[in-house]
Design an enzyme around this catalytic site. Structure first.
Site, PDB file in Angstrom:
ATOM      1  N   LYS A  45       0.911  -1.190   0.081  1.00 29.57           N
ATOM      2  CA  LYS A  45      -0.032   0.133  -0.062  1.00 29.57           C
ATOM      3  C   LYS A  45       0.925   1.220  -0.021  1.00 29.57           C
ATOM      4  O   LYS A  45       1.738   1.361   0.982  1.00 29.57           O
ATOM      5  CB  LYS A  45      -0.898   0.066   1.312  1.00 29.57           C
ATOM      6  CG  LYS A  45      -1.787  -1.148   1.515  1.00 29.57           C
ATOM      7  CD  LYS A  45      -2.517  -0.856   2.708  1.00 29.57           C
ATOM      8  CE  LYS A  45      -3.542  -2.000   3.111  1.00 29.57           C
ATOM      9  NZ  LYS A  45      -4.189  -1.586   4.303  1.00 29.57           N
TER      10      LYS A  45
ATOM     11  N   ARG B 208      -8.974  -5.693  -3.779  1.00 31.83           N
ATOM     12  CA  ARG B 208      -9.522  -4.217  -3.082  1.00 31.83           C
ATOM     13  C   ARG B 208     -10.838  -4.280  -2.815  1.00 31.83           C
ATOM     14  O   ARG B 208     -11.653  -4.808  -3.651  1.00 31.83           O
ATOM     15  CB  ARG B 208      -8.986  -3.143  -3.653  1.00 31.83           C
ATOM     16  CG  ARG B 208      -7.356  -3.180  -3.963  1.00 31.83           C
ATOM     17  CD  ARG B 208      -7.105  -1.962  -5.043  1.00 31.83           C
ATOM     18  NE  ARG B 208      -7.578  -2.037  -6.122  1.00 31.83           N
ATOM     19  CZ  ARG B 208      -7.458  -1.320  -7.226  1.00 31.83           C
ATOM     20  NH1 ARG B 208      -6.885   0.035  -6.829  1.00 31.83           N
ATOM     21  NH2 ARG B 208      -8.070  -1.569  -8.444  1.00 31.83           N
TER      22      ARG B 208
ATOM     23  N   ASP C 255     -11.027   0.655   9.331  1.00 38.31           N
ATOM     24  CA  ASP C 255     -11.172  -0.525   8.549  1.00 38.31           C
ATOM     25  C   ASP C 255     -10.853  -1.819   9.118  1.00 38.31           C
ATOM     26  O   ASP C 255      -9.721  -1.738   9.984  1.00 38.31           O
ATOM     27  CB  ASP C 255     -10.347  -0.326   7.357  1.00 38.31           C
ATOM     28  CG  ASP C 255     -11.027   0.740   6.714  1.00 38.31           C
ATOM     29  OD1 ASP C 255     -11.994   1.125   6.583  1.00 38.31           O
ATOM     30  OD2 ASP C 255     -10.095   1.240   5.718  1.00 38.31           O
TER      31      ASP C 255
ATOM     32  N   GLU D 213      -6.877   0.223   9.369  1.00 42.02           N
ATOM     33  CA  GLU D 213      -6.620   1.608   9.047  1.00 42.02           C
ATOM     34  C   GLU D 213      -7.624   2.308   9.971  1.00 42.02           C
ATOM     35  O   GLU D 213      -8.767   1.920  10.488  1.00 42.02           O
ATOM     36  CB  GLU D 213      -6.714   2.021   7.741  1.00 42.02           C
ATOM     37  CG  GLU D 213      -5.903   1.524   6.603  1.00 42.02           C
ATOM     38  CD  GLU D 213      -6.236   2.182   5.240  1.00 42.02           C
ATOM     39  OE1 GLU D 213      -6.720   3.099   5.140  1.00 42.02           O
ATOM     40  OE2 GLU D 213      -5.572   1.645   4.214  1.00 42.02           O
TER      41      GLU D 213
ATOM     42  N   ASN E 262      -9.397   5.963   9.696  1.00 43.49           N
ATOM     43  CA  ASN E 262      -9.367   7.348   8.673  1.00 43.49           C
ATOM     44  C   ASN E 262      -9.875   8.374   9.293  1.00 43.49           C
ATOM     45  O   ASN E 262     -10.800   8.376   9.896  1.00 43.49           O
ATOM     46  CB  ASN E 262     -10.359   6.611   7.711  1.00 43.49           C
ATOM     47  CG  ASN E 262     -10.121   5.493   6.688  1.00 43.49           C
ATOM     48  OD1 ASN E 262      -9.344   5.504   5.735  1.00 43.49           O
ATOM     49  ND2 ASN E 262     -10.312   4.202   7.073  1.00 43.49           N
TER      50      ASN E 262
END
Length: 321
Positions: A165, A237, A277, A285, A287
């Site tokens: 990533k 993804r 996530d 993650e 965000n």
């Protein structure tokens, strides 16, 4: 925010926040990050002029396709005179983004010449989503952040199936799954490091992603619901930008454990609207820049998620200091 004229009014979280603010009687202005101006030093501006200004347009919004925004004439506004500034521009989290956080930090707070910036600009700057998660290593899958191709090769040798990533990307752009027999591994690293000075995040591939990459929305550190994003056939993804399909999902005990662990940090640093996530049992993650998912959550759960965000903002505005 990014240009309001081009948003998807059926999916954009910023648009949902604007509709709810307007419903509550707030006046709305919109400006592009490139119109921000910091005036500093003796004699730098007119008497009484604010330090941080922007060329903004008053706007009214409505859920009408092709006619969702009516703008007034552009004017220069002192952002410190506003009650709330929503920092809702999309990444990439580059020097332009970082500079905007520095400028807005001059007015973040409450009182004369101050506005509540959501999310807190200093916290956003210090917490890019793929790095903030590293403050909670016991919640993460095996992960590496590095510029070193040899370190990445060693990680691959240990775990076999991995995800590469870009550290400051968004929306699934530039993410690759590299299987153990993939002969493009070295070329992918060469391509990235030839074009970028930024490190990569490398994670063990989690097969549970085939059952979905869960986006959990938190308001002031408390979960209000989740959507499950299912990758399209033949796609590693799950991001909605690249064809992921959203479906309703309930929070599991593990999801709640993750939220309870990170919630105090989010509240302490003024990260009012965030989205995390989760793949399987692992947090991947956090965000904080421009999280999405409000409208999908409303459709599945029948709630007013933008209203919950504004409730939290209003609560902060009423707090002393």
């Amino acid at each position: 925010m990014d240009p309001l004229e081009h948003v998807n009014i059926d999916g954009d979280s910023t648009f949902a926040l604007m509709l709810e603010a307007q419903r509550r009687g707030h006046e709305l202005y919109v400006y592009a990050p490139t119109s921000l101006t910091l005036r500093e030093g003796v004699g730098s501006g007119a008497a009484g002029a604010g330090r941080v200004q922007a060329r903004a347009r008053p706007v009214k919004v409505q859920r009408v396709h092709g006619d969702h925004a009516q703008f007034g004439p552009e004017e220069t506004v002192d952002l410190g005179d506003m009650d709330v500034i929503l920092m809702r521009q999309d990444p990439p989290f580059d020097m332009g983004y970082i500079t905007a956080t520095h400028l807005l930090e001059h007015i973040d707070g409450t009182g004369p010449g101050k506005a509540l910036v959501v999310n807190n600009p200093a916290a956003v700057r210090n917490a890019p989503e793929k790095l903030l998660v590293t403050h909670f290593p016991h919640l993460m899958p095996p992960t590496l952040v590095t510029w070193d191709p040899q370190a990445i090769a060693d990680f691959r040798a240990r775990y076999g199936d991995i995800i590469l990533k870009p550290l400051y990307g968004n929306g699934g752009a530039g993410i690759f799954r590299v299987k153990p027999d993939d002969e493009n591994f070295s070329s992918l690293l060469e391509m990235h490091f030839t074009r970028s000075r930024e490190p990569l995040m490398v994670q063990r591939y989690e097969p549970a992603v085939r059952q979905g990459d869960k986006r959990i929305i938190l308001v002031d550190g408390h979960p209000i619901g989740a959507i499950n994003r299912i990758p399209a056939q033949g796609e590693a993804r799950s991001n909605m930008h690249v064809g992921g399909r959203a479906e309703s999902v309930a929070l599991t005990p593990r999801d709640r454990e993750i939220c309870e662990t990170i919630g105090p940090y989010l509240r302490q640093y003024g990260l009012i609207f965030t989205g995390i996530d989760v793949i399987g049992d692992w947090l991947t993650e956090i965000n904080v820049t421009s999280p999405t998912g409000l409208q999908e959550l409303d459709r599945f759960d029948g709630i007013n998620s933008a209203g919950l965000v504004w409730d939290a903002i209003d609560k902060r505005l009423k707090e002393p200091g």
